[in-house]
Design a protein around this motif. Structure first.
Motif, PDB file in Angstrom:
ATOM      1  N   ALA A 106       0.828  -1.209   0.000  1.00 37.24           N
ATOM      2  CA  ALA A 106       0.000   0.000   0.000  1.00 37.24           C
ATOM      3  C   ALA A 106       0.861   1.257   0.000  1.00 37.24           C
ATOM      4  N   PHE A 107       1.881   1.296   0.846  1.00 34.22           N
ATOM      5  CA  PHE A 107       2.713   2.502   0.947  1.00 34.22           C
ATOM      6  C   PHE A 107       3.661   2.630  -0.243  1.00 34.22           C
ATOM      7  N   ALA A 108       4.134   1.508  -0.788  1.00 37.45           N
ATOM      8  CA  ALA A 108       5.022   1.570  -1.958  1.00 37.45           C
ATOM      9  C   ALA A 108       4.283   2.127  -3.171  1.00 37.45           C
ATOM     10  N   VAL A 109       3.065   1.641  -3.400  1.00 33.76           N
ATOM     11  CA  VAL A 109       2.258   2.135  -4.518  1.00 33.76           C
ATOM     12  C   VAL A 109       1.887   3.601  -4.296  1.00 33.76           C
ATOM     13  N   GLY A 147      -6.694  10.150  -3.877  1.00 37.81           N
ATOM     14  CA  GLY A 147      -6.463   9.233  -4.987  1.00 37.81           C
ATOM     15  C   GLY A 147      -5.187   8.427  -4.826  1.00 37.81           C
ATOM     16  N   VAL A 148      -4.143   9.078  -4.309  1.00 39.95           N
ATOM     17  CA  VAL A 148      -2.862   8.400  -4.081  1.00 39.95           C
ATOM     18  C   VAL A 148      -3.032   7.249  -3.090  1.00 39.95           C
ATOM     19  N   TYR A 149      -3.668   7.539  -1.948  1.00 38.88           N
ATOM     20  CA  TYR A 149      -3.870   6.487  -0.946  1.00 38.88           C
ATOM     21  C   TYR A 149      -4.867   5.437  -1.438  1.00 38.88           C
ATOM     22  N   GLY A 152      -3.034   2.994  -3.555  1.00 40.26           N
ATOM     23  CA  GLY A 152      -2.221   2.114  -2.713  1.00 40.26           C
ATOM     24  C   GLY A 152      -3.048   1.027  -2.056  1.00 40.26           C
ATOM     25  N   LEU A 153      -4.179   1.408  -1.489  1.00 39.53           N
ATOM     26  CA  LEU A 153      -5.044   0.431  -0.816  1.00 39.53           C
ATOM     27  C   LEU A 153      -5.668  -0.549  -1.799  1.00 39.53           C
ATOM     28  N   LEU A 154      -6.045  -0.055  -2.981  1.00 42.22           N
ATOM     29  CA  LEU A 154      -6.637  -0.933  -4.000  1.00 42.22           C
ATOM     30  C   LEU A 154      -5.634  -1.990  -4.457  1.00 42.22           C
ATOM     31  N   SER A 155      -4.425  -1.568  -4.760  1.00 36.61           N
ATOM     32  CA  SER A 155      -3.396  -2.508  -5.214  1.00 36.61           C
ATOM     33  C   SER A 155      -3.049  -3.515  -4.130  1.00 36.61           C
ATOM     34  N   SER A 201       0.804  -6.591 -14.116  1.00 34.97           N
ATOM     35  CA  SER A 201      -0.181  -5.608 -14.570  1.00 34.97           C
ATOM     36  C   SER A 201      -0.200  -4.384 -13.657  1.00 34.97           C
ATOM     37  N   PHE A 202      -0.317  -4.639 -12.345  1.00 35.20           N
ATOM     38  CA  PHE A 202      -0.351  -3.531 -11.402  1.00 35.20           C
ATOM     39  C   PHE A 202       0.989  -2.795 -11.365  1.00 35.20           C
ATOM     40  N   SER A 203       2.099  -3.543 -11.461  1.00 34.85           N
ATOM     41  CA  SER A 203       3.412  -2.907 -11.431  1.00 34.85           C
ATOM     42  C   SER A 203       3.606  -2.013 -12.641  1.00 34.85           C
ATOM     43  N   ALA A 204       3.161  -2.497 -13.807  1.00 35.48           N
ATOM     44  CA  ALA A 204       3.285  -1.687 -15.021  1.00 35.48           C
ATOM     45  C   ALA A 204       2.517  -0.383 -14.870  1.00 35.48           C
ATOM     46  N   PHE A 205       1.309  -0.463 -14.317  1.00 35.04           N
ATOM     47  CA  PHE A 205       0.500   0.747 -14.147  1.00 35.04           C
ATOM     48  C   PHE A 205       1.070   1.649 -13.056  1.00 35.04           C
ATOM     49  N   ASN A 206       1.412   1.063 -11.910  1.00 34.62           N
ATOM     50  CA  ASN A 206       1.837   1.855 -10.754  1.00 34.62           C
ATOM     51  C   ASN A 206       3.271   2.371 -10.859  1.00 34.62           C
ATOM     52  N   ILE A 207       4.052   1.826 -11.777  1.00 35.25           N
ATOM     53  CA  ILE A 207       5.421   2.308 -11.964  1.00 35.25           C
ATOM     54  C   ILE A 207       5.543   3.119 -13.241  1.00 35.25           C
TER      55      ILE A 207
END
Length: 314
Positions: A106-109, A147-149, A152-155, A201-207
């Motif tokens: 959560a915090f990394a995302v 939105g940022v948090y 993080g929580l969604l991922s 998938s999530f890493s591609a989007f979140n990074i």
């Protein structure tokens, strides 16, 4: 004999950074110092922004949110890692391991998207200073932070739900210093295809998405800096941007190395080293990079010190 495939794992053992006894004490002292510096630096910055009315602007609200994320991120990882240097076996119960992964994720995302939000904020301030208060109003700032948090929580929730379905049976030793996704999946004896697809998938989007936002913002920032007539002004602006870009590059470079490749390709040994950067080093550097070279923060810090420690003049 009972089949191990049908047993439930009650606890894991974290292998840590190194098994060399000679390095245990020096590494413990080094990372303890880094952790204390991280907590003091980030909490100090949050308190300074909270009690300094001149810092009550969207830019510093985003900065205080970044400091909160960094402080929490470091606290989720470092104390448990320090135990590995002073105990023979660093045992972590299964529920605690899952909880550590959830909050770490959560915090990394959240940090990825917060850095993007801060880069966009700087772009607006430099490219459209007259419209800054309209474009970056307090309402917009609060929605960005929410939105940022939320991301993080969604991922973290999505990863954790599918991680709970994984059956662990190969071994109880996690080849890492905390409960990360790929080291945990290495212990699985059930299918992890969905977990890997979800991770990529999530890493591609979140990074990638925040990285593109940051790079685009800084390109426009640099273009606007080049229009500055004063050589000293251009140098000062470039100097500030270069330090920010360096911190962002370290964070996104190390996270991309760890997560933007399948677990079958990535090296967990090298992953440990990259994880040290984005979980421990970057949270320590951010307060220095984003505040010590900031004139407003220095002035506010001096004013706060005078209020807390007033000089008695006879």
């Amino acid at each position: 004999m009972e089949e191990i495939n049908n047993t439930a794992v009650a606890e894991f053992i974290l292998s840590g950074l190194t098994e060399n006894p000679k390095l245990q004490v020096p590494l413990f002292l080094i990372f303890l110092g880094i952790y204390l510096f991280t907590v003091v630096g980030n909490m100090g910055l949050i308190i300074l922004i909270l009690f300094s009315s001149q810092l009550h602007t969207p830019m510093y609200y985003l900065l205080s949110s970044l400091s909160f994320i960094d402080c929490c991120q470091s606290t989720v990882i470092t104390p448990k890692m320090l135990m590995n240097f002073v105990t023979e076996k660093n045992v972590i119960p299964y529920p605690e391991c899952i909880a550590q992964f959830y909050f770490f994720c959560a915090f990394a995302v959240a940090e990825c998207h917060m850095l993007a939000a801060m880069a966009y904020d700087r772009y607006v301030a430099i490219a459209n200073p007259l419209l800054y208060n309209v474009t970056m109003s307090y309402q917009v700032c609060l929605w960005m932070i929410a939105g940022v948090y939320g991301m993080g929580l969604l991922s973290a929730t999505a990863h954790t739900v599918f991680l709970l379905r994984v059956i662990f049976c190969k071994t109880t030793i996690i080849n890492h210093f905390f409960c990360d996704l790929f080291p945990l999946l290495e212990l699985s004896c059930s299918s992890i295809f969905i977990n890997e697809v979800l991770a990529l998938s999530f890493s591609a989007f979140n990074i990638i998405a925040p990285a593109v936002t940051i790079v685009s913002s800084y390109i426009f920032i640099i273009v606007n800096i080049l229009r500055i007539q004063s050589t000293g002004g251009r140098y000062k602006a470039f100097s500030t941007c270069s330090s920010h870009i360096m911190a962002v590059a370290i964070f996104f470079g190390s996270t991309a190395f760890m997560y933007l490749q399948p677990s079958s390709v990535s090296s967990l040994g090298q992953g440990k080293l990259s994880s040290v950067f984005y979980t421990i080093v970057v949270p320590m550097l951010n307060p220095m990079i984003y505040s010590l070279r900031n004139k407003d923060v220095k002035v506010s810090f001096k004013k706060l010190l005078k209020k807390v420690f007033p000089l008695n003049k006879d």
